[in-house]
Design a protein around this motif. Structure first.
Motif, PDB file in Angstrom:
ATOM      1  N   GLN A  71       0.697  11.958   5.189  1.00  0.00           N
ATOM      2  CA  GLN A  71       0.766  13.346   5.459  1.00  0.00           C
ATOM      3  C   GLN A  71       2.360  13.679   5.412  1.00  0.00           C
ATOM      4  O   GLN A  71       2.733  14.662   4.849  1.00  0.00           O
ATOM      5  CB  GLN A  71       0.865  13.548   7.191  1.00  0.00           C
ATOM      6  CG  GLN A  71      -1.055  13.580   7.473  1.00  0.00           C
ATOM      7  CD  GLN A  71      -0.945  13.661   9.137  1.00  0.00           C
ATOM      8  OE1 GLN A  71      -0.298  12.967   9.606  1.00  0.00           O
ATOM      9  NE2 GLN A  71      -2.276  14.266   9.515  1.00  0.00           N
ATOM     10  N   TRP A  72       3.139  12.615   5.664  1.00  0.00           N
ATOM     11  CA  TRP A  72       4.708  12.862   5.370  1.00  0.00           C
ATOM     12  C   TRP A  72       4.896  12.984   3.976  1.00  0.00           C
ATOM     13  O   TRP A  72       5.734  13.596   3.375  1.00  0.00           O
ATOM     14  CB  TRP A  72       5.285  11.439   5.851  1.00  0.00           C
ATOM     15  CG  TRP A  72       6.841  11.561   5.639  1.00  0.00           C
ATOM     16  CD1 TRP A  72       8.001  12.272   6.306  1.00  0.00           C
ATOM     17  CD2 TRP A  72       7.528  10.928   4.558  1.00  0.00           C
ATOM     18  NE1 TRP A  72       8.978  11.933   5.481  1.00  0.00           N
ATOM     19  CE2 TRP A  72       8.871  11.180   4.559  1.00  0.00           C
ATOM     20  CE3 TRP A  72       7.181  10.189   3.290  1.00  0.00           C
ATOM     21  CZ2 TRP A  72       9.744  10.927   3.676  1.00  0.00           C
ATOM     22  CZ3 TRP A  72       8.075   9.873   2.524  1.00  0.00           C
ATOM     23  CH2 TRP A  72       9.393  10.154   2.386  1.00  0.00           C
ATOM     24  N   LEU A  73       4.238  11.910   3.085  1.00  0.00           N
ATOM     25  CA  LEU A  73       4.459  12.334   1.595  1.00  0.00           C
ATOM     26  C   LEU A  73       4.256  13.480   1.099  1.00  0.00           C
ATOM     27  O   LEU A  73       4.546  14.017   0.274  1.00  0.00           O
ATOM     28  CB  LEU A  73       3.802  10.974   0.869  1.00  0.00           C
ATOM     29  CG  LEU A  73       3.953  10.632  -0.482  1.00  0.00           C
ATOM     30  CD1 LEU A  73       5.458  10.384  -0.705  1.00  0.00           C
ATOM     31  CD2 LEU A  73       3.099   9.408  -0.822  1.00  0.00           C
ATOM     32  N   THR A  74       3.036  13.913   1.391  1.00  0.00           N
ATOM     33  CA  THR A  74       2.516  15.320   1.117  1.00  0.00           C
ATOM     34  C   THR A  74       3.441  16.436   1.394  1.00  0.00           C
ATOM     35  O   THR A  74       3.535  17.405   0.471  1.00  0.00           O
ATOM     36  CB  THR A  74       1.061  15.632   1.769  1.00  0.00           C
ATOM     37  OG1 THR A  74       0.266  14.665   1.434  1.00  0.00           O
ATOM     38  CG2 THR A  74       0.782  17.048   1.197  1.00  0.00           C
ATOM     39  N   ASN A  75       4.328  16.089   2.363  1.00  0.00           N
ATOM     40  CA  ASN A  75       5.158  17.383   2.913  1.00  0.00           C
ATOM     41  C   ASN A  75       6.594  17.099   2.152  1.00  0.00           C
ATOM     42  O   ASN A  75       7.391  18.002   2.354  1.00  0.00           O
ATOM     43  CB  ASN A  75       5.392  17.490   4.388  1.00  0.00           C
ATOM     44  CG  ASN A  75       3.919  17.926   4.984  1.00  0.00           C
ATOM     45  OD1 ASN A  75       3.642  18.936   4.571  1.00  0.00           O
ATOM     46  ND2 ASN A  75       3.459  17.412   6.199  1.00  0.00           N
ATOM     47  N   HIS A  76       6.776  15.826   1.606  1.00  0.00           N
ATOM     48  CA  HIS A  76       8.221  15.750   1.129  1.00  0.00           C
ATOM     49  C   HIS A  76       7.923  15.502  -0.441  1.00  0.00           C
ATOM     50  O   HIS A  76       8.821  15.050  -1.255  1.00  0.00           O
ATOM     51  CB  HIS A  76       8.811  14.468   1.788  1.00  0.00           C
ATOM     52  CG  HIS A  76       9.194  14.926   2.916  1.00  0.00           C
ATOM     53  ND1 HIS A  76       8.261  14.847   4.210  1.00  0.00           N
ATOM     54  CD2 HIS A  76      10.146  15.238   3.616  1.00  0.00           C
ATOM     55  CE1 HIS A  76       8.496  15.180   5.334  1.00  0.00           C
ATOM     56  NE2 HIS A  76      10.012  15.572   5.096  1.00  0.00           N
ATOM     57  N   ASP A 118       0.773  -1.175   0.203  1.00  0.00           N
ATOM     58  CA  ASP A 118      -0.046   0.109   0.011  1.00  0.00           C
ATOM     59  C   ASP A 118       0.898   1.149  -0.022  1.00  0.00           C
ATOM     60  O   ASP A 118       0.529   2.219  -0.667  1.00  0.00           O
ATOM     61  CB  ASP A 118      -0.893  -0.120   1.176  1.00  0.00           C
ATOM     62  CG  ASP A 118      -2.285  -1.389   1.195  1.00  0.00           C
ATOM     63  OD1 ASP A 118      -2.302  -1.473  -0.044  1.00  0.00           O
ATOM     64  OD2 ASP A 118      -2.356  -1.618   2.342  1.00  0.00           O
ATOM     65  N   ALA A 119       2.128   1.252   0.867  1.00  0.00           N
ATOM     66  CA  ALA A 119       2.719   2.468   0.746  1.00  0.00           C
ATOM     67  C   ALA A 119       3.430   2.607  -0.557  1.00  0.00           C
ATOM     68  O   ALA A 119       3.771   3.815  -0.983  1.00  0.00           O
ATOM     69  CB  ALA A 119       3.856   2.120   1.955  1.00  0.00           C
ATOM     70  N   ALA A 129       1.911   9.133  -5.831  1.00  0.00           N
ATOM     71  CA  ALA A 129       2.400  10.765  -5.675  1.00  0.00           C
ATOM     72  C   ALA A 129       3.393  11.100  -6.567  1.00  0.00           C
ATOM     73  O   ALA A 129       3.640  12.237  -7.105  1.00  0.00           O
ATOM     74  CB  ALA A 129       3.026  10.690  -4.280  1.00  0.00           C
ATOM     75  N   LEU A 130       4.218  10.095  -7.355  1.00  0.00           N
ATOM     76  CA  LEU A 130       5.150  10.370  -8.138  1.00  0.00           C
ATOM     77  C   LEU A 130       4.959  10.407  -9.712  1.00  0.00           C
ATOM     78  O   LEU A 130       5.424  10.613 -10.793  1.00  0.00           O
ATOM     79  CB  LEU A 130       6.328   9.300  -8.320  1.00  0.00           C
ATOM     80  CG  LEU A 130       7.264   9.415  -6.879  1.00  0.00           C
ATOM     81  CD1 LEU A 130       8.176   7.943  -6.881  1.00  0.00           C
ATOM     82  CD2 LEU A 130       7.985  10.573  -6.746  1.00  0.00           C
ATOM     83  N   GLY A 131       3.279  10.382  -9.698  1.00  0.00           N
ATOM     84  CA  GLY A 131       2.661  10.525 -10.982  1.00  0.00           C
ATOM     85  C   GLY A 131       2.972   9.316 -12.088  1.00  0.00           C
ATOM     86  O   GLY A 131       2.752   9.044 -13.196  1.00  0.00           O
TER      87      GLY A 131
END
Length: 67
Positions: free
Chosen positions: A62-67, A14-15, A22-24
């Motif tokens: 949340q972490w992924l959104t900020n990095h 899932d991660a 997130a990387l498109g």
């Protein structure tokens, strides 16, 4: 030893799928419970933190959104 973890249990597949999105580069991620990791076949909960781990406040999303 200090064990630290996020506030949620998250399956590796899932991660990985969330990261690819997130990387498109969204795509299905297929888990294989018999596939070795560094030569060892691990149980489903083997990479999760123990009951005494220090839990963070940010989810993976949340972490992924900020990095």
């Amino acid at each position: 030893m200090l064990e630290a973890a996020g506030p949620e249990d998250l399956r590796l597949q899932d991660a990985t799928a969330e990261l690819l999105t997130a990387l498109g580069r969204p795509r299905p991620v297929i888990a294989d419970a018999r596939a070795p990791i560094f030569g060892a076949v691990l149980g489903e909960r083997a990479l999760l933190s123990g009951p005494d781990a220090h839990l963070g406040h940010h989810t993976f999303t949340q972490w992924l959104t900020n990095h």
